[in-house]
Design a protein around this motif. Structure first.
Motif, short mmCIF file in Angstrom:
data_model
loop_
_atom_site.label_atom_id
_atom_site.label_comp_id
_atom_site.label_asym_id
_atom_site.label_seq_id
_atom_site.Cartn_x
_atom_site.Cartn_y
_atom_site.Cartn_z
N THR A 66 0.84 -1.20 0.00
CA THR A 66 0.00 0.00 0.00
C THR A 66 0.87 1.24 0.00
OG1 THR A 66 -0.12 0.09 2.42
CG2 THR A 66 -1.85 -1.15 1.29
N MET A 67 0.32 2.33 -0.49
CA MET A 67 0.95 3.65 -0.39
C MET A 67 -0.12 4.70 -0.64
SD MET A 67 3.05 4.42 -3.91
CE MET A 67 2.12 4.98 -5.34
N THR A 68 0.22 5.96 -0.41
CA THR A 68 -0.69 7.05 -0.76
C THR A 68 -0.35 7.57 -2.14
OG1 THR A 68 0.75 8.64 0.36
CG2 THR A 68 -1.10 7.75 1.63
N SER A 69 -1.35 8.08 -2.83
CA SER A 69 -1.17 8.59 -4.19
C SER A 69 -0.23 9.79 -4.20
CB SER A 69 -2.51 8.98 -4.79
OG SER A 69 -3.16 9.94 -3.98
N ALA A 70 0.32 10.06 -5.36
CA ALA A 70 1.24 11.20 -5.51
C ALA A 70 0.53 12.52 -5.27
CB ALA A 70 1.87 11.17 -6.89
N THR A 71 -0.77 12.58 -5.58
CA THR A 71 -1.60 13.75 -5.29
C THR A 71 -2.92 13.27 -4.71
OG1 THR A 71 -2.53 13.72 -7.54
CG2 THR A 71 -0.60 15.13 -7.17
N GLY A 72 -3.52 14.05 -3.85
CA GLY A 72 -4.85 13.73 -3.35
C GLY A 72 -4.92 12.83 -2.14
N GLU A 113 7.32 -16.25 -15.78
CA GLU A 113 8.00 -17.27 -16.57
C GLU A 113 9.34 -16.77 -17.11
OE1 GLU A 113 5.17 -18.28 -19.58
OE2 GLU A 113 3.70 -19.04 -18.14
N LEU A 114 9.43 -15.46 -17.34
CA LEU A 114 10.66 -14.86 -17.85
C LEU A 114 11.64 -14.52 -16.73
CD1 LEU A 114 9.20 -12.46 -20.59
CD2 LEU A 114 10.33 -14.68 -20.92
N GLY A 115 11.26 -14.82 -15.49
CA GLY A 115 12.18 -14.65 -14.37
C GLY A 115 12.09 -13.33 -13.65
N TYR A 116 10.98 -12.61 -13.78
CA TYR A 116 10.83 -11.30 -13.17
C TYR A 116 10.02 -11.36 -11.87
CZ TYR A 116 12.42 -8.87 -17.43
OH TYR A 116 13.15 -8.39 -18.50
N ASN A 117 10.34 -10.45 -10.95
CA ASN A 117 9.41 -10.10 -9.89
C ASN A 117 8.29 -9.27 -10.53
OD1 ASN A 117 11.36 -11.01 -7.82
ND2 ASN A 117 12.47 -9.13 -8.34
N VAL A 118 7.11 -9.28 -9.92
CA VAL A 118 5.96 -8.56 -10.48
C VAL A 118 5.38 -7.62 -9.43
CG1 VAL A 118 3.62 -8.81 -11.38
CG2 VAL A 118 5.38 -10.47 -12.05
N LEU A 119 5.22 -6.35 -9.82
CA LEU A 119 4.49 -5.38 -9.00
C LEU A 119 3.28 -4.92 -9.80
CD1 LEU A 119 4.22 -3.62 -6.48
CD2 LEU A 119 5.65 -1.90 -7.61
N ALA A 120 2.08 -5.22 -9.29
CA ALA A 120 0.84 -4.93 -10.02
C ALA A 120 -0.07 -4.04 -9.17
CB ALA A 120 0.13 -6.23 -10.37
N PRO A 121 -0.04 -2.73 -9.38
CA PRO A 121 -0.91 -1.83 -8.61
C PRO A 121 -2.32 -1.74 -9.17
CG PRO A 121 1.16 -0.76 -9.33
CD PRO A 121 0.98 -2.01 -10.14
N ASP A 122 -3.23 -1.29 -8.32
CA ASP A 122 -4.53 -0.82 -8.74
C ASP A 122 -4.43 0.69 -8.93
OD1 ASP A 122 -6.10 -3.13 -8.77
OD2 ASP A 122 -6.61 -2.97 -6.64
N ASP A 123 -4.81 1.18 -10.11
CA ASP A 123 -4.86 2.63 -10.33
C ASP A 123 -5.87 3.26 -9.37
OD1 ASP A 123 -3.15 2.15 -12.40
OD2 ASP A 123 -4.46 2.92 -13.97
N ARG A 124 -5.74 4.55 -9.16
CA ARG A 124 -6.76 5.27 -8.40
C ARG A 124 -8.12 5.08 -9.09
NH1 ARG A 124 -4.88 11.41 -8.52
NH2 ARG A 124 -2.89 10.50 -7.82
N GLY A 135 -8.26 8.60 -14.14
CA GLY A 135 -7.26 9.51 -14.68
C GLY A 135 -6.75 9.18 -16.07
N TYR A 136 -7.20 8.07 -16.65
CA TYR A 136 -6.77 7.66 -18.00
C TYR A 136 -5.26 7.63 -18.17
CZ TYR A 136 -11.52 7.61 -19.79
OH TYR A 136 -12.84 7.28 -20.01
N GLY A 137 -4.55 7.38 -17.08
CA GLY A 137 -3.10 7.31 -17.14
C GLY A 137 -2.40 8.59 -16.79
N TRP A 138 -3.09 9.72 -16.93
CA TRP A 138 -2.44 11.00 -16.74
C TRP A 138 -2.16 11.29 -15.27
CZ3 TRP A 138 0.65 13.59 -19.49
CH2 TRP A 138 0.98 14.91 -19.18
N THR A 139 -3.17 11.21 -14.43
CA THR A 139 -2.92 11.39 -13.00
C THR A 139 -2.16 10.18 -12.45
OG1 THR A 139 -5.14 10.50 -12.58
CG2 THR A 139 -4.92 12.88 -12.60
N ASP A 140 -2.37 9.02 -13.05
CA ASP A 140 -1.73 7.80 -12.58
C ASP A 140 -0.22 7.79 -12.83
OD1 ASP A 140 -4.38 6.40 -12.05
OD2 ASP A 140 -4.53 6.80 -14.20
N ARG A 141 0.26 8.53 -13.81
CA ARG A 141 1.68 8.48 -14.16
C ARG A 141 2.55 8.85 -12.97
NH1 ARG A 141 0.48 13.70 -14.96
NH2 ARG A 141 2.13 15.25 -15.27
#
Length: 310
Positions: A66-72, A113-124, A135-141
């Motif tokens: 968990t974390m807080t959003s960059a804004t809001g 399968e390619l050997g990566y760790n995975v970080l999968a967030p839920d957008d705001r 935010g259509y990606g804009w606020t999420d960036r």
């Protein structure tokens, strides 16, 4: 003459009220959190070619971040899945419109399968994350850059990061790429069927779904978005962000995509300033490139990333 002006003002007033009313309605359709009639929920079906990957994702042990959003100051949530063997390679995944980290089974499995760790967030405004406006990606960036920094703080500065996204997540990936403070540990990007800009996509959908021209509706909805969500549609541009990107990017799109039209691929590909490749999956509809030819999709991603990962 006075009567003429009076009637003209009345007509203008009525049209303005109609425009604002329609704008509020379509703003709600486009940006307010909630189910949308034009989006169907994803289900794991018996004949799903990616059933194995999705079932693995359902059952694999996940860390809850968990974390807080960059804004809001919104509370955001994510899954972290360590690789089978210890590695500093991590993929940060961005999901699509009205999707969530729960729907990231296929790409998460592929990168595992390619050997990566995975970080999968839920957008705001998606999944378990807080927020009412999409935010259509804009606020999420900005949130994704914060997630990357959290990853570096938690797992160490020697991480090698890849960002991957599909549809709105693809656009988010491209929007992140143009930010000046992207961590140096980000080695490459993979975007799948992202749009050129929110303005272009909303304009396209207004015509495709509702048979409406851009003017005056889309600028009105964009203005409402600026007031309520803090961004207008023209500034939320993957094209403009790509013009500032110098890192490697793989562009993927289905040849039969009619939701984010395949014609958006070429200007996006031409816009980026870094090393680049494109992969058009013949016959694939929107966000179906991976399940159309999983083997080749995985090989293409692996071959591209191997050039830039230590």
């Amino acid at each position: 003459m006075k009567k003429l002006w009076k009637w003209l003002l009345i007509i203008i007033g009525v049209l303005l009220v109609i425009d604002i009313g329609a704008g509020m309605y379509f703003f709600h359709v486009a940006e307010v959190r909630g189910p949308k009639s034009f989006i169907s929920s994803e289900k794991t079906l018996k004949n799903d070619p990616l059933r194995k990957q999705k079932e693995w994702y359902q059952n694999v042990k996940k860390e809850q971040w968990t974390m807080t959003s960059a804004t809001g100051n919104l509370k955001l949530k994510a899954y972290y899945i360590p690789a089978e063997h210890q590695t500093n390679k991590t993929v940060v995944m961005a999901h699509g419109f009205l999707q969530s980290k729960e729907a990231e089974g296929a790409p998460a499995a592929m990168f595992h399968e390619l050997g990566y760790n995975v970080l999968a967030p839920d957008d705001r405004a998606h999944g378990e994350s807080e927020g009412k406006l999409i935010g259509y990606g804009w606020t999420d960036r900005r949130d994704y850059i914060k997630w990357m920094n959290k990853l570096l703080k938690t797992k160490g500065k020697n991480q090698q990061i890849v960002m991957y996204g599909v549809s709105m997540g693809g656009a988010t990936t491209m929007m992140v790429s143009g930010e000046a403070d992207v961590p140096k540990q980000v080695k490459a990007y993979v975007e799948d069927c992202g749009y050129t800009s929110v303005d272009d996509e909303i304009t396209y959908q207004a015509k495709s779904m509702y048979h409406l021209p851009k003017y005056p509706l889309v600028p009105t909805v964009s203005l409402i978005s600026k007031i309520r969500a803090g961004y207008d549609y023209s500034e939320a541009s993957a094209l403009k962000q790509l013009a500032k990107n110098k890192k490697p990017m793989l562009f993927i799109h289905g040849s039969n995509d009619t939701f984010v039209p395949t014609s958006m691929l070429e200007p996006l590909y031409n816009a980026t300033k870094g090393p680049k490749e494109k992969y058009v999956v013949k016959g694939a509809k929107h966000a179906e490139a991976m399940n159309t030819d999983y083997k080749k999709y995985k090989q293409t991603v692996e071959k591209f990333l191997d050039k830039y990962m230590d």
